[in-house]
Design a protein around this motif. Structure first.
Motif, PDB file in Angstrom:
ATOM      1  N   TYR A 282       0.830  -1.212  -0.169  1.00 54.68           N
ATOM      2  CA  TYR A 282       0.057  -0.034   0.037  1.00 54.68           C
ATOM      3  C   TYR A 282       0.943   1.231   0.021  1.00 54.68           C
ATOM      4  O   TYR A 282       0.940   1.877   1.021  1.00 54.68           O
ATOM      5  CB  TYR A 282      -0.985   0.114   1.222  1.00 54.68           C
ATOM      6  CG  TYR A 282      -2.109  -1.101   1.173  1.00 54.68           C
ATOM      7  CD1 TYR A 282      -3.186  -0.908   0.783  1.00 54.68           C
ATOM      8  CD2 TYR A 282      -1.762  -2.402   1.565  1.00 54.68           C
ATOM      9  CE1 TYR A 282      -4.193  -1.964   0.449  1.00 54.68           C
ATOM     10  CE2 TYR A 282      -2.740  -3.405   1.497  1.00 54.68           C
ATOM     11  CZ  TYR A 282      -3.849  -3.206   0.890  1.00 54.68           C
ATOM     12  OH  TYR A 282      -4.818  -4.327   0.670  1.00 54.68           O
TER      13      TYR A 282
ATOM     14  N   PRO B 273     -10.202   8.380  -0.723  1.00 61.64           N
ATOM     15  CA  PRO B 273     -11.476   7.456  -1.063  1.00 61.64           C
ATOM     16  C   PRO B 273     -11.053   6.075  -0.859  1.00 61.64           C
ATOM     17  O   PRO B 273     -10.237   5.505  -1.334  1.00 61.64           O
ATOM     18  CB  PRO B 273     -11.384   7.987  -2.483  1.00 61.64           C
ATOM     19  CG  PRO B 273     -10.851   9.365  -2.551  1.00 61.64           C
ATOM     20  CD  PRO B 273     -10.025   9.320  -1.576  1.00 61.64           C
ATOM     21  N   ASN B 274     -12.365   5.491  -0.563  1.00 62.02           N
ATOM     22  CA  ASN B 274     -12.019   4.013  -0.451  1.00 62.02           C
ATOM     23  C   ASN B 274     -11.524   3.207   0.515  1.00 62.02           C
ATOM     24  O   ASN B 274     -11.214   2.070   0.628  1.00 62.02           O
ATOM     25  CB  ASN B 274     -11.692   3.245  -1.723  1.00 62.02           C
ATOM     26  CG  ASN B 274     -12.789   3.807  -2.945  1.00 62.02           C
ATOM     27  OD1 ASN B 274     -13.940   3.496  -2.818  1.00 62.02           O
ATOM     28  ND2 ASN B 274     -12.163   4.349  -3.829  1.00 62.02           N
TER      29      ASN B 274
ATOM     30  N   LYS C 187     -13.171   0.926   2.957  1.00 63.71           N
ATOM     31  CA  LYS C 187     -13.388  -0.436   2.144  1.00 63.71           C
ATOM     32  C   LYS C 187     -12.277  -1.307   2.106  1.00 63.71           C
ATOM     33  O   LYS C 187     -12.182  -2.548   2.186  1.00 63.71           O
ATOM     34  CB  LYS C 187     -14.004   0.062   0.487  1.00 63.71           C
ATOM     35  CG  LYS C 187     -14.306  -1.245  -0.167  1.00 63.71           C
ATOM     36  CD  LYS C 187     -14.855  -0.664  -1.498  1.00 63.71           C
ATOM     37  CE  LYS C 187     -15.117  -1.997  -2.354  1.00 63.71           C
ATOM     38  NZ  LYS C 187     -16.031  -1.863  -3.427  1.00 63.71           N
ATOM     39  N   ASN C 188     -11.276  -0.741   1.769  1.00 63.85           N
ATOM     40  CA  ASN C 188      -9.996  -1.560   1.611  1.00 63.85           C
ATOM     41  C   ASN C 188      -9.274  -2.019   3.002  1.00 63.85           C
ATOM     42  O   ASN C 188      -8.779  -3.242   3.008  1.00 63.85           O
ATOM     43  CB  ASN C 188      -8.660  -0.800   0.792  1.00 63.85           C
ATOM     44  CG  ASN C 188      -9.202  -0.512  -0.411  1.00 63.85           C
ATOM     45  OD1 ASN C 188      -9.806  -1.471  -1.260  1.00 63.85           O
ATOM     46  ND2 ASN C 188      -8.996   0.519  -1.121  1.00 63.85           N
TER      47      ASN C 188
ATOM     48  N   LEU D 192     -11.645  -5.016   3.670  1.00 64.72           N
ATOM     49  CA  LEU D 192     -11.178  -6.047   2.634  1.00 64.72           C
ATOM     50  C   LEU D 192     -10.090  -6.796   3.436  1.00 64.72           C
ATOM     51  O   LEU D 192     -10.034  -8.343   3.210  1.00 64.72           O
ATOM     52  CB  LEU D 192     -10.966  -5.649   1.526  1.00 64.72           C
ATOM     53  CG  LEU D 192     -12.221  -5.807   0.599  1.00 64.72           C
ATOM     54  CD1 LEU D 192     -11.647  -4.964  -0.684  1.00 64.72           C
ATOM     55  CD2 LEU D 192     -12.063  -7.086   0.384  1.00 64.72           C
TER      56      LEU D 192
ATOM     57  N   PHE E 249      -7.864   3.123 -11.126  1.00 64.88           N
ATOM     58  CA  PHE E 249      -9.048   2.037 -11.043  1.00 64.88           C
ATOM     59  C   PHE E 249     -10.181   2.957 -11.664  1.00 64.88           C
ATOM     60  O   PHE E 249     -10.247   4.157 -11.583  1.00 64.88           O
ATOM     61  CB  PHE E 249      -9.054   1.574  -9.782  1.00 64.88           C
ATOM     62  CG  PHE E 249      -9.498   2.389  -8.744  1.00 64.88           C
ATOM     63  CD1 PHE E 249     -10.793   2.871  -8.639  1.00 64.88           C
ATOM     64  CD2 PHE E 249      -8.559   2.619  -7.682  1.00 64.88           C
ATOM     65  CE1 PHE E 249     -11.091   3.388  -7.399  1.00 64.88           C
ATOM     66  CE2 PHE E 249      -8.773   3.779  -6.820  1.00 64.88           C
ATOM     67  CZ  PHE E 249     -10.213   3.910  -6.643  1.00 64.88           C
TER      68      PHE E 249
ATOM     69  N   GLU F  75     -14.043   4.261 -11.271  1.00 60.56           N
ATOM     70  CA  GLU F  75     -14.826   4.469 -10.112  1.00 60.56           C
ATOM     71  C   GLU F  75     -16.234   3.675 -10.165  1.00 60.56           C
ATOM     72  O   GLU F  75     -16.836   3.648 -11.434  1.00 60.56           O
ATOM     73  CB  GLU F  75     -15.538   6.027 -10.159  1.00 60.56           C
ATOM     74  CG  GLU F  75     -14.381   6.882  -9.693  1.00 60.56           C
ATOM     75  CD  GLU F  75     -13.962   6.776  -8.166  1.00 60.56           C
ATOM     76  OE1 GLU F  75     -15.054   6.308  -7.423  1.00 60.56           O
ATOM     77  OE2 GLU F  75     -13.018   7.333  -7.878  1.00 60.56           O
ATOM     78  N   LEU F  76     -16.442   2.722  -9.177  1.00 60.63           N
ATOM     79  CA  LEU F  76     -17.710   1.778  -9.325  1.00 60.63           C
ATOM     80  C   LEU F  76     -19.006   2.574  -9.860  1.00 60.63           C
ATOM     81  O   LEU F  76     -19.753   2.395 -10.368  1.00 60.63           O
ATOM     82  CB  LEU F  76     -17.913   1.093  -8.250  1.00 60.63           C
ATOM     83  CG  LEU F  76     -18.792  -0.240  -8.066  1.00 60.63           C
ATOM     84  CD1 LEU F  76     -18.264  -1.204  -9.140  1.00 60.63           C
ATOM     85  CD2 LEU F  76     -18.486  -0.917  -6.776  1.00 60.63           C
TER      86      LEU F  76
ATOM     87  N   LEU G 233     -15.712  -5.312  -7.882  1.00 59.47           N
ATOM     88  CA  LEU G 233     -16.471  -4.380  -6.873  1.00 59.47           C
ATOM     89  C   LEU G 233     -14.946  -3.767  -6.255  1.00 59.47           C
ATOM     90  O   LEU G 233     -15.206  -3.033  -5.370  1.00 59.47           O
ATOM     91  CB  LEU G 233     -17.014  -4.998  -5.909  1.00 59.47           C
ATOM     92  CG  LEU G 233     -18.657  -5.778  -6.331  1.00 59.47           C
ATOM     93  CD1 LEU G 233     -19.185  -6.406  -5.328  1.00 59.47           C
ATOM     94  CD2 LEU G 233     -19.210  -4.464  -7.014  1.00 59.47           C
ATOM     95  N   GLU G 234     -14.002  -4.149  -6.431  1.00 62.03           N
ATOM     96  CA  GLU G 234     -12.791  -3.666  -5.767  1.00 62.03           C
ATOM     97  C   GLU G 234     -12.544  -2.065  -6.203  1.00 62.03           C
ATOM     98  O   GLU G 234     -13.011  -1.604  -7.303  1.00 62.03           O
ATOM     99  CB  GLU G 234     -11.504  -4.135  -6.264  1.00 62.03           C
ATOM    100  CG  GLU G 234     -11.231  -5.697  -5.960  1.00 62.03           C
ATOM    101  CD  GLU G 234     -11.267  -6.183  -4.589  1.00 62.03           C
ATOM    102  OE1 GLU G 234     -10.813  -5.427  -3.816  1.00 62.03           O
ATOM    103  OE2 GLU G 234     -11.175  -7.520  -4.482  1.00 62.03           O
ATOM    104  N   GLN G 235     -11.904  -1.369  -5.175  1.00 59.29           N
ATOM    105  CA  GLN G 235     -11.622   0.263  -5.576  1.00 59.29           C
ATOM    106  C   GLN G 235     -10.508   0.447  -4.984  1.00 59.29           C
ATOM    107  O   GLN G 235     -10.092   1.325  -4.320  1.00 59.29           O
ATOM    108  CB  GLN G 235     -12.840   0.906  -4.996  1.00 59.29           C
ATOM    109  CG  GLN G 235     -14.261   0.803  -5.488  1.00 59.29           C
ATOM    110  CD  GLN G 235     -14.272   1.739  -6.906  1.00 59.29           C
ATOM    111  OE1 GLN G 235     -14.660   2.638  -6.902  1.00 59.29           O
ATOM    112  NE2 GLN G 235     -13.987   0.892  -7.984  1.00 59.29           N
ATOM    113  N   ASP G 236      -9.401  -0.294  -5.445  1.00 60.29           N
ATOM    114  CA  ASP G 236      -8.049  -0.157  -4.919  1.00 60.29           C
ATOM    115  C   ASP G 236      -7.276  -0.257  -6.234  1.00 60.29           C
ATOM    116  O   ASP G 236      -7.695  -1.414  -7.302  1.00 60.29           O
ATOM    117  CB  ASP G 236      -7.683  -0.910  -3.707  1.00 60.29           C
ATOM    118  CG  ASP G 236      -6.324  -0.416  -3.270  1.00 60.29           C
ATOM    119  OD1 ASP G 236      -5.831   0.596  -3.629  1.00 60.29           O
ATOM    120  OD2 ASP G 236      -5.746  -1.172  -2.458  1.00 60.29           O
ATOM    121  N   PHE G 237      -6.010   0.319  -6.292  1.00 56.21           N
ATOM    122  CA  PHE G 237      -5.232   0.010  -7.790  1.00 56.21           C
ATOM    123  C   PHE G 237      -4.630  -1.185  -7.663  1.00 56.21           C
ATOM    124  O   PHE G 237      -4.019  -1.834  -6.577  1.00 56.21           O
ATOM    125  CB  PHE G 237      -4.595   1.213  -8.008  1.00 56.21           C
ATOM    126  CG  PHE G 237      -3.131   1.503  -7.427  1.00 56.21           C
ATOM    127  CD1 PHE G 237      -3.172   1.702  -5.998  1.00 56.21           C
ATOM    128  CD2 PHE G 237      -2.150   1.364  -7.890  1.00 56.21           C
ATOM    129  CE1 PHE G 237      -2.213   2.017  -5.409  1.00 56.21           C
ATOM    130  CE2 PHE G 237      -0.899   1.637  -7.317  1.00 56.21           C
ATOM    131  CZ  PHE G 237      -0.852   1.826  -6.031  1.00 56.21           C
TER     132      PHE G 237
END
Lengths: 190, 653
Positions: free
Chosen positions: A26, A44-45, A48-49, A52, B517, B519-520, B576-580
């Protein structure tokens, strides 16, 4: 005193605390900002990460709702209001009382934060894919801590600095007004 | 003690002598052997390269992305050929990209990448590249590094003098190599002369979206149009094309097209062409060509057939085209950064011809013509030539420029790169290539603002240069350091396919804008889902749509029943991932197509037509996470007449 009490209101517009996770995979790091009424993505996100990644070891998702999110705004609002009120009343002992109450509340808040961190880091899903006996995942209260392949960094943010400043100002106000009173008493003695 | 000092002193002397000797050997030896040469091409682990190089794949049909000076390969962008690894041309979304008026074509021959420009300087928005075999031009986004658009070029055949970008990316030009009957008709090949035409296409570019539109074509005499270069600065508004086969031979061209002492560089005044279009002096011609556009928001491509093109006839439109006689079948046709000199590389000659733009304008103004060809005025060679680089080498092909007023030309036959001074036409340096170099590239070296520093030579053959791999050997590029007076070879590296040409740009122009990435929330794919709760399976007759999602480390749903033999099953899979750098892949046992490789926030679709009854697995094909190997599922396939209801689940829910 009044300014100090007003400083508390900064917590409604500024985040209080931040937890950042760093790892080679990361490069931009991932983090969350803790407010008195919510937890948000640092970038952003991020949450969520974090969720996960954490689900592999059975950690619960970062909560969107907590009881604290309802209580804290009231506490801060009421204390700010009282602080302003006693500022107008201008009794020095009340300043000290407000200061002490804030220190107690602050300590209680930090203890509550610790309890949540403990639960977050130890109350793991028994069906988790990765189980490491004896390994806890509790983030540090403040400072850095290595947790497996991550470095967790916990630190106050701008909102907390306003809170500290506000509390210290009440103490400062107490000393200033006390000084004036002493002077007055001395003059009387003469 | 004294002896000790003597020892040390003589030791120092010896070291000094060795160092001097070492230096001498270094100067005399080949550049690649000297010690600090390796350092100059070395980019330490974790460090980034200074330049991007977009290198064409030739018969691979693709475009490769390398770093310079390291020569490391980062990505092969699929453009004109299918790519099973990336599902390009295999998934439902990108199949329309390869549609043409000849139907779906899975391959082409990609030649000349060129990066978009603003004020004659590389701006890093898009890179364009041509398909040579079935004439097309593609536009590739330099945010996503994906092919976003492909336009077919009608009336063209062997789309070789393409895809070159004008000063402000007003146009991308595409010139035909073969002249052909326009429109196509069933006539004898012997009727070549005067019946065959060479179409030069001007494709207008929308400055916001980059969308391409075939604005007009100029129907030139039936020569072969080889390469092109836009005017710069003072010559902005002109486009120069090299020609060969002005003999108009239609058989055994190696002899019959090599007879004329001089062929032409065609100078096209495209500002004039715009005026003629404005005045309506064009012919609207019936034709057909495909226009394929990939929409980033729907993650899907569409293909439409367009039916007309505006055509200009230079014989009827004075001032539109002039011919500049240029020795021996010129290949490269390159304009220096000032826009004054047009360099013709007569590929069967030993010299390099530089025409002067100023002299050309003067000759045109004074109407000093030496005849005409099919109504196009021919200028006098002596009236337009500014200088000749004499005996520079054998078989000049292509020229680019540095920041110091030098030209660098490749020589195919004598297998070398030659550095020469613009204006004095003196040869400054020459270095061998291994072997038979085609084009070269200096980052920005075809623009008004070259960046200099490196020169990339792209070779046609490698022979003994690398470890052998059977009869088919690797293609290669060679990197020269051109920061000094003398060029130094600092690196050889293999390339994907045959590198015909490349475009280079400083990394800081492109890297900061590279997308991480999708954007969903911005995913407008009609079969996308935004979270697992929307995952489902729907049946419409024998067509089944699976709305599936992926996230570390599972599919939703991962158990599906009620599919029957003879069904046509669409897997619409949303990542559905939102990370590079967290793609997921999927493939199904026995699917007659490629895997999908789905970027975060993207939706892709593959079709599966189950042929056998049973329980069949699918799995994630991209090593996505620690539990990648657990990322899998099953589909139960029942006989055609079965009455098992459609059902789906994840973890029993």
């Amino acid at each position: 005193m009044i300014t100090g009490a007003f400083f508390l209101l900064a917590l409604f517009v500024l985040p209080m605390w931040n937890i950042t996770l760093e790892a080679p995979q990361y490069p931009d790091s991932i983090g969350m900002d803790i407010w008195i009424n919510k937890i948000t993505d640092h970038n952003p996100n991020d949450i969520k990460n974090i969720n996960l990644m954490n689900h592999y070891v059975g950690m619960k998702p970062i909560p969107e709702h907590m009881r604290e999110f309802e209580i804290f705004p009231w506490v801060i609002g009421v204390m700010s209001f009282i602080g302003v009120a006693i500022g107008f009343i201008g009794k020095k002992n009340l300043y000290l009382a407000w200061f002490i109450v804030m220190i107690i509340l602050g300590a209680a808040g930090m203890y509550d934060f610790y309890l949540w961190e403990y639960d977050y880091g130890h109350n793991l899903d028994p069906t988790a894919a990765i189980k490491i006996p004896g390994q806890g995942y509790q983030p540090p209260l403040i400072g850095r801590k290595e947790i497996l392949n991550f470095t967790a960094i916990s630190r106050p943010m701008s909102g907390a600095y306003f809170l500290f400043a506000g509390i210290l100002m009440s103490l400062f106000a107490y000393f200033i007004s006390k000084g004036e009173e002493l002077k007055y008493e001395k003059e009387e003695a003469i | 003690m004294k002896t000790k000092i003597k020892f040390i002193a003589s030791g120092i002397l010896l070291v000094t002598i060795m160092a001097v000797l070492g230096c001498t050997t270094q100067n005399n030896g080949s550049g690649a052997l000297s010690s600090n040469v390796a350092e100059r091409a070395y980019v330490a682990p974790g460090e980034h390269d200074e330049f991007y190089a977009f290198v064409s794949g030739g018969f691979s049909g693709q475009l490769s992305v390398y770093g310079l000076p390291s020569g490391r390969l980062f990505r092969v962008i699929p453009v004109f050929s299918v790519d099973a690894e990336k599902a390009y041309g295999f998934n439902e979304e990108t199949k329309p990209m390869l549609e043409t008026t000849f139907g779906f074509i899975p391959w082409d021959d990609s030649h000349h990448p060129d990066i978009s420009q603003t004020n004659g300087e590389i701006d890093g928005r898009w890179v364009f590249i041509n398909a040579n075999n079935t004439p097309r031009i593609a536009r590739i986004s330099l945010e996503t590094f994906e092919t976003e658009e492909i336009i077919e070029i009608p009336n063209s055949a062997g789309n070789h003098s393409s895809s070159f970008v004008t000063e402000n990316t007003e146009y991308v030009v595409a010139g035909t190599r073969f002249s052909v009957p326009v429109p196509q008709q069933d006539i004898s090949i012997d009727e070549y002369k005067s019946n065959f035409k060479g179409a030069i296409s001007f494709i207008g570019i929308d400055q916001e979206s980059g969308r391409m539109n075939l604005d007009f074509q100029i129907l030139m005499p039936g020569f072969n149009y080889d390469l092109a270069h836009p005017g710069r600065g003072k010559s902005h508004g002109w486009m120069f094309f090299s020609t060969y086969n002005t003999e108009e031979a239609n058989t055994l061209l190696e002899v019959n097209a090599s007879q004329n002492d001089k062929d032409f560089i065609a100078a096209i005044n495209w500002k004039k062409a715009e005026e003629y279009i404005q005045q309506g002096r064009f012919r609207e011609m019936e034709t057909a060509y495909a226009h394929n556009v990939y929409d980033e928001s729907t993650h899907m491509a569409t293909s439409t057939i367009k039916r007309t093109v505006k055509v200009l006839d230079p014989a009827e439109l004075p001032g539109l085209v002039y011919f500049l006689p240029t020795p021996k079948s010129p290949h490269g046709c390159d304009v220096d950064p000032t826009g004054e000199y047009i360099i013709g590389s007569g590929k069967l000659s030993a010299a390099l011809t530089a025409h002067s733009f100023t002299k050309m304008l003067d000759a045109i103004e004074n109407e000093r013509f030496d005849g005409e060809a099919y109504g196009v005025p021919i200028l006098n060679y002596d009236d337009v030539v500014a200088g000749v680089v004499e005996q520079a080498g054998l078989g000049p092909l292509h020229t680019e420029f540095d920041t110091e007023g030098n030209g660098y030309t490749t020589f195919f036959i004598s297998s070398e790169v030659v550095k020469w001074k613009v204006g004095t036409w003196e040869v400054v340096d020459r270095k061998p290539t291994y072997y038979s170099v085609g084009h070269l590239m200096i980052p920005g070296g075809n623009s008004r603002k070259p960046f200099g520093k490196y020169l990339l030579a792209m070779n046609k053959i490698t022979k003994d240069r690398y470890l052998p791999t059977g009869p088919e050997l690797t293609q290669s590029a060679q990197l020269y350091d051109i920061s000094g007076e003398k060029m130094e070879l600092i690196l050889d590296f293999p390339t994907v396919g045959e590198p015909h040409y490349a475009a280079g740009a400083p990394a800081d122009l492109i890297a900061p804008r590279s997308k991480k990435f999708y954007e969903l929330d911005d995913n407008n794919h009609p079969y996308s889902i935004k979270n697992e709760s929307e995952a489902r399976v729907e049946r419409d007759g024998n067509v089944v749509h699976i709305y599936m999602s992926t996230i570390r480390s599972h599919f939703a749903p991962d158990n599906i029943e009620g599919i029957k033999v003879g069904d046509r099953v669409y897997f619409h899979v949303t990542n559905l991932e939102q990370d590079f750098d967290v793609p997921h892949g999927i493939s199904m046992i026995g699917a007659n197509t490629s895997e999908l490789l789905i970027m975060p926030g993207q939706t892709e679709t593959f079709v599966w037509e189950p042929k056998k009854v049973g329980v069949w697995p699918f799995y994630c094909t991209d090593f996505c996470s620690a539990l990648h190997q657990e990322m899998q599922g099953y589909v139960r396939v029942s006989p055609r007449n079965s009455d098992i209801e459609l059902s789906w689940s994840l973890d029993g829910e």
